[in-house]
Design an enzyme around this catalytic site. Structure first.
Site, PDB file in Angstrom:
ATOM      1  N   GLY A 150       0.789  -1.233   0.000  1.00 35.07           N
ATOM      2  CA  GLY A 150       0.000   0.000   0.000  1.00 35.07           C
ATOM      3  C   GLY A 150       0.814   1.271   0.000  1.00 35.07           C
ATOM      4  O   GLY A 150       1.677   1.461  -0.850  1.00 35.07           O
ATOM      5  N   CYS A 168      13.538   4.757  -2.967  1.00 32.47           N
ATOM      6  CA  CYS A 168      12.833   4.341  -4.185  1.00 32.47           C
ATOM      7  C   CYS A 168      13.780   4.274  -5.391  1.00 32.47           C
ATOM      8  O   CYS A 168      13.342   4.344  -6.541  1.00 32.47           O
ATOM      9  CB  CYS A 168      11.653   5.261  -4.479  1.00 32.47           C
ATOM     10  SG  CYS A 168      10.526   5.416  -3.071  1.00 32.47           S
TER      11      CYS A 168
END
Length: 215
Positions: A150, A168
């Site tokens: 999520g 990321c």
């Protein structure tokens, strides 16, 4: 179809047991199972997504690293960050993956706007950003038409561990949090506002709070 979205508020929980419970829930759910969102904080942990590369873990030090099966690369979770795991039957909802990501991003953008913070999404880098700094990360997995994993929203946390990684997969990516943009923030209030925005943007008719454990 009129659907009710169930929320479980789990408090502070170690990452790996929650990961296993998500997988188990997704594998065992039936076509009639209620969709759930689990709201949780984690003790300090780095998680590597399926696209994760070792070189993006710069200096993990004493913070554990967990390999996981979500999309994306490495990120950090810690206390004061609000994590929401979306256990949804996206096939039943009629969403494609891109639409689901877009709806989650819009959820976060409107939540932040309610605190006077102007945020935006980037088409080539999932998540939500404020003046180029990342305030929320997304990482999903879809299996048999059902989502798990999520979002993670930085609310009131120690951001220093993000400097031990390329968040990321982006070297030098600046991170920010709601406290630094809007002043002192109560995590419980953010959690309540997030629930309302998720119900709205995912097209549910109502919400309920679920009790009991996730074992």
């Amino acid at each position: 179809m009129s659907l009710c979205l169930g929320f479980r508020e789990l408090g502070l929980q170690p990452y790996e047991p929650v990961l296993e419970a998500m997988r188990r829930f997704t594998e065992q759910r039936s076509p009639d199972s209620q969709d759930e969102i689990w709201l949780v904080e984690h003790p300090a942990v780095f998680t590597q997504g399926q696209a994760g590369k070792a070189e993006h873990l710069l200096v993990p030090g004493d913070i554990p690293v967990v390999q996981t099966d979500r999309g994306g690369q490495v990120t950090y979770h810690g206390p004061g960050q609000l994590v929401a795991y979306l256990l949804l039957d996206v096939r039943r909802l009629g969403f494609g993956v891109r639409e689901l990501v877009s709806r989650i991003e819009q959820t976060l953008i409107e939540l932040l706007a309610s605190y006077g913070v102007s945020a935006a999404a980037k088409p080539d880098a999932p998540g939500v950003y404020v003046d180029g700094a990342k305030i929320a990360s997304l990482g999903l997995r879809i299996r048999n038409g059902r989502s798990f994993h999520g979002l993670a929203l930085n609310v009131d946390m120690d951001l220093a561990p993000f400097r031990r990684i390329n968040p990321c997969g982006y070297a030098g990516l600046a991170m920010t949090q709601l406290r630094d943009l809007a002043g002192p923030i109560e995590l419980d209030e953010v959690r309540t506002r997030l629930r309302g925005q998720l119900v709205k943007h995912l097209d549910y008719a109502e919400q309920t709070t679920l009790t009991g454990g996730i074992d």
